[in-house]
Design a protein around this motif. Structure first.
Motif, mmCIF file in Angstrom:
data_model
loop_
_atom_site.group_PDB
_atom_site.id
_atom_site.type_symbol
_atom_site.label_atom_id
_atom_site.label_comp_id
_atom_site.label_asym_id
_atom_site.label_seq_id
_atom_site.Cartn_x
_atom_site.Cartn_y
_atom_site.Cartn_z
ATOM 1 N N GLU A 1 37.455 -3.967 -3.428
ATOM 2 C CA GLU A 1 38.280 -2.773 -3.218
ATOM 3 C C GLU A 1 39.528 -2.742 -4.086
ATOM 4 O O GLU A 1 40.210 -1.730 -4.145
ATOM 5 N N TYR A 2 39.814 -3.815 -4.814
ATOM 6 C CA TYR A 2 40.923 -3.830 -5.758
ATOM 7 C C TYR A 2 40.449 -3.477 -7.169
ATOM 8 O O TYR A 2 41.224 -3.478 -8.112
ATOM 9 N N GLY A 3 39.133 -3.245 -7.313
ATOM 10 C CA GLY A 3 38.563 -2.917 -8.613
ATOM 11 C C GLY A 3 38.199 -4.129 -9.454
ATOM 12 O O GLY A 3 37.839 -3.989 -10.619
ATOM 13 N N THR A 4 38.270 -5.312 -8.865
ATOM 14 C CA THR A 4 37.955 -6.546 -9.590
ATOM 15 C C THR A 4 36.445 -6.765 -9.591
ATOM 16 O O THR A 4 35.821 -6.739 -8.540
ATOM 17 N N PRO A 5 35.835 -6.983 -10.767
ATOM 18 C CA PRO A 5 34.388 -7.211 -10.831
ATOM 19 C C PRO A 5 34.019 -8.646 -10.458
ATOM 20 O O PRO A 5 34.628 -9.606 -10.927
ATOM 21 N N ARG B 1 22.931 -17.173 -8.307
ATOM 22 C CA ARG B 1 22.425 -18.486 -7.893
ATOM 23 C C ARG B 1 22.839 -19.528 -8.915
ATOM 24 O O ARG B 1 22.720 -19.321 -10.122
ATOM 25 N N VAL B 2 23.308 -20.650 -8.408
ATOM 26 C CA VAL B 2 23.684 -21.762 -9.280
ATOM 27 C C VAL B 2 22.402 -22.372 -9.858
ATOM 28 O O VAL B 2 21.460 -22.676 -9.109
ATOM 29 N N ALA B 3 22.363 -22.521 -11.171
ATOM 30 C CA ALA B 3 21.177 -23.062 -11.851
ATOM 31 C C ALA B 3 20.776 -24.412 -11.266
ATOM 32 O O ALA B 3 21.623 -25.269 -10.995
ATOM 33 N N GLY B 4 19.469 -24.580 -11.037
ATOM 34 C CA GLY B 4 18.932 -25.833 -10.533
ATOM 35 C C GLY B 4 19.134 -26.057 -9.050
ATOM 36 O O GLY B 4 18.874 -27.154 -8.555
ATOM 37 N N THR B 5 19.615 -25.021 -8.326
ATOM 38 C CA THR B 5 19.872 -25.152 -6.887
ATOM 39 C C THR B 5 19.371 -23.912 -6.153
ATOM 40 O O THR B 5 18.892 -22.955 -6.771
ATOM 41 N N SER B 6 19.524 -23.927 -4.847
ATOM 42 C CA SER B 6 19.301 -22.728 -4.043
ATOM 43 C C SER B 6 20.632 -22.300 -3.423
ATOM 44 O O SER B 6 20.667 -21.801 -2.305
ATOM 45 N N THR B 7 21.712 -22.490 -4.168
ATOM 46 C CA THR B 7 23.059 -22.127 -3.730
ATOM 47 C C THR B 7 23.430 -20.777 -4.321
ATOM 48 O O THR B 7 23.356 -20.587 -5.539
ATOM 49 N N TYR B 8 23.824 -19.843 -3.448
ATOM 50 C CA TYR B 8 24.149 -18.475 -3.841
ATOM 51 C C TYR B 8 25.579 -18.138 -3.426
ATOM 52 O O TYR B 8 26.071 -18.641 -2.419
ATOM 53 N N GLY B 9 26.202 -17.249 -4.184
ATOM 54 C CA GLY B 9 27.534 -16.792 -3.801
ATOM 55 C C GLY B 9 28.141 -15.888 -4.851
ATOM 56 O O GLY B 9 27.480 -15.477 -5.808
ATOM 57 N N TRP B 10 29.417 -15.593 -4.655
ATOM 58 C CA TRP B 10 30.179 -14.665 -5.491
ATOM 59 C C TRP B 10 31.144 -15.406 -6.404
ATOM 60 O O TRP B 10 31.796 -16.352 -5.992
ATOM 61 N N MET B 11 31.241 -14.908 -7.652
ATOM 62 C CA MET B 11 32.177 -15.476 -8.621
ATOM 63 C C MET B 11 32.822 -14.321 -9.392
ATOM 64 O O MET B 11 32.136 -13.404 -9.856
ATOM 65 N N SER B 12 34.146 -14.397 -9.538
ATOM 66 C CA SER B 12 34.864 -13.412 -10.349
ATOM 67 C C SER B 12 34.417 -13.549 -11.800
ATOM 68 O O SER B 12 34.292 -14.671 -12.311
ATOM 69 N N ILE B 13 34.210 -12.425 -12.475
ATOM 70 C CA ILE B 13 33.762 -12.514 -13.864
ATOM 71 C C ILE B 13 34.852 -13.090 -14.771
ATOM 72 O O ILE B 13 34.563 -13.517 -15.874
ATOM 73 N N GLU B 14 36.080 -13.131 -14.298
ATOM 74 C CA GLU B 14 37.171 -13.725 -15.083
ATOM 75 C C GLU B 14 36.966 -15.231 -15.277
ATOM 76 O O GLU B 14 37.589 -15.829 -16.153
ATOM 77 N N ASN B 15 36.101 -15.841 -14.478
ATOM 78 C CA ASN B 15 35.911 -17.295 -14.515
ATOM 79 C C ASN B 15 34.792 -17.757 -15.442
ATOM 80 O O ASN B 15 34.490 -18.942 -15.490
#
Length: 118
Positions: free
Chosen positions: A83-87, A92-106
C-alpha cells in the motif's frame, strides 16, 4: 503545591502515557501482515545483493520466513505492490520449498518474467 493537585497531575500523566502505549502508530495501523493472493505466473529469478529476510507479507515490519544470504537465488512467482507503492516479489528459494516475499530493492540482478499477483 498541595498533595492532591500533585497526585492528580501525576495520575493524568500516567494515564496519558498508558493510553499512548495502547494506540498503534500510523505505520502499524495502516496494514496487516497477511500475504496477498499469489499465483505462479513468473518465470524469472533474482539474485540477492546482500543478506535479507524473506518475509511473510510484503512489508519490512512483517514476520520473517528465512534469512537469505548474498548470492541466493529466488525464483519469481509474482510481483505485488504494497500500500506504500513498494514493489515486492513472491517466490521460492532455489533448491528449497521455502516461499515468501522479498523487496525488489534487495536484488543485485533480476531476469525473466515478473508476472503480477492476482
Amino acid at each position: 503545591m498541595p498533595f492532591r493537585k500533585l497526585a492528580s497531575i501525576a495520575a493524568t500523566g500516567i494515564l496519558g502515557a498508558t493510553l499512548g502505549l495502547a494506540v498503534p502508530t500510523a505505520a502499524q495501523a495502516s496494514h496487516t501482515c497477511r500475504s496477498p493472493g499469489v499465483t505462479n505466473n513468473g518465470d524469472g529469478y533474482g539474485i540477492m545483493k546482500g543478506g535479507y529476510n524473506l518475509k511473510v507479507a510484503p512489508y519490512s515490519d512483517c514476520g520473517n520466513v528465512a534469512f537469505l544470504g548474498k548470492g541466493t537465488k529466488l525464483y519469481f512467482w509474482c510481483l505485488s505492490f504494497n500500500e506504500y507503492g513498494t514493489p515486492w516479489m513472491y517466490g521460492r528459494v532455489a533448491g528449497t520449498s521455502t516461499y515468501g516475499w522479498m523487496s525488489i530493492e534487495n536484488f543485485s540482478s533480476m531476469t525473466g518474467n515478473r508476472g503480477i499477483c492476482p
